[in-house]
Each structure stands twice: as structure tokens, then as C-alpha cells.
Design an enzyme around this catalytic site. Sequence first.
Site, PDB file in Angstrom:
ATOM      1  N   THR A 188      54.697   1.571  38.340  1.00  0.00           N
ATOM      2  CA  THR A 188      56.142   1.812  38.460  1.00  0.00           C
ATOM      3  C   THR A 188      56.659   2.867  37.488  1.00  0.00           C
ATOM      4  OG1 THR A 188      56.699   0.115  36.839  1.00  0.00           O
ATOM      5  CG2 THR A 188      56.576  -0.561  39.181  1.00  0.00           C
ATOM      6  N   ASP A 198      47.392   4.389  33.837  1.00  0.00           N
ATOM      7  CA  ASP A 198      46.567   3.203  34.000  1.00  0.00           C
ATOM      8  C   ASP A 198      45.766   3.320  35.293  1.00  0.00           C
ATOM      9  OD1 ASP A 198      48.275   2.500  36.092  1.00  0.00           O
ATOM     10  OD2 ASP A 198      48.939   0.619  35.192  1.00  0.00           O
ATOM     11  N   CYS A 216      52.104   4.892  35.555  1.00  0.00           N
ATOM     12  CA  CYS A 216      51.495   3.611  35.914  1.00  0.00           C
ATOM     13  C   CYS A 216      52.008   3.271  37.309  1.00  0.00           C
ATOM     14  CB  CYS A 216      51.796   2.522  34.883  1.00  0.00           C
ATOM     15  SG  CYS A 216      53.525   2.009  34.739  1.00  0.00           S
ATOM     16  N   HIS A 220      75.930  16.812  22.886  1.00  0.00           N
ATOM     17  CA  HIS A 220      74.925  15.761  23.038  1.00  0.00           C
ATOM     18  C   HIS A 220      74.188  15.459  21.730  1.00  0.00           C
ATOM     19  CE1 HIS A 220      75.647  16.223  27.268  1.00  0.00           C
ATOM     20  NE2 HIS A 220      75.361  17.503  27.174  1.00  0.00           N
ATOM     21  N   HIS A 267      70.517  16.440  28.312  1.00  0.00           N
ATOM     22  CA  HIS A 267      71.469  15.638  27.541  1.00  0.00           C
ATOM     23  C   HIS A 267      70.823  14.711  26.518  1.00  0.00           C
ATOM     24  CE1 HIS A 267      74.725  15.941  30.925  1.00  0.00           C
ATOM     25  NE2 HIS A 267      74.296  17.117  30.518  1.00  0.00           N
TER      26      HIS A 267
END
Length: 146
Positions: free
Chosen positions: A67, A8, A65, A133, A98
Site C-alpha cells: 500500500t 518489500d 510496499c 511554507h 509545500h
Amino acid sequence: MKIAMGNDHSAVEMKEAMKAYVESKGYEVIDFGTNSTESCDYPEFGEKVGRAVASGEADYGIAICGTGIGIGIAAGKVKGVRVCTCSEPYSARLSRMHNNTNVLTFGARVIGVEMAKMIVDEWLDNKYEGGRHERRVQMLGEIENR
């Protein structure tokens, strides 16, 4: 190998730095933008990255972005996408090993370029271990189908 990349308005500089870095490592980058610092909506770019990965147009995706959280939520809404939002390398490495993550997100307002490079290195350089996994990763796919 192709990496879908999107961002963004808050992450234009970080995306450009990561694009150059990933290309220097020999990957092809498909740039979904934005290239403008004008306010825009992160879900649009998270979805573009997620759809490119889910369709096979790209092998992996990196979305950035402020965060890393919002754009990661958007990418994760696309069926077949497993997102990890990381602010340090250890989680990036284990998310690949994993959880077989295929989209990495982080925040341009949270970490600097050098930390982002370390995160990207751990994420791209490590491979899914499968084995013990695999059952859990399959369960994630089953949740999508409910």
C-alpha cells in the site's frame, strides 16, 4: 542526484520498473532491496531508505510496499525524514512544493506502473517553494525534537 530505493516482497516488480525509469531520467539509484518475492518485513526496508536520506547518502528516497503506508511509516520514524504516501500525482507535487518531502512511498497493489511514473515525475520535477511554507516545515522539525 542519488535516489535511495527500497521495497518489500510485494513490490519487487514495481521497484524494478521504477528503478529503470528513475535511472532513465538521469538519477543514480541506490537499491536497498529486497529483490526476492519471499515474505519479508517492510519496516527494515523503509528504515534503510529513511536512514540513507537522513544521512545524506541519498538526496531523496522512494519506498514501495503493498500500500505504501507501512513502509512510509517506517521511513518516517527516522529523524529528518518527511514522507508522502501518494496514489496520484497532485499530492506528490504539492508534497514537494509545500512540505519539502524527501521520501516518496506508494503501493504496488494500489497503483500501476504508469501511474507510479506520473507520481514520480511530479515529485522529482517539482522543488520546495520555501517562503510561506518554511515556518511550517520548521515546525515539523521541532516536533521531532520534543
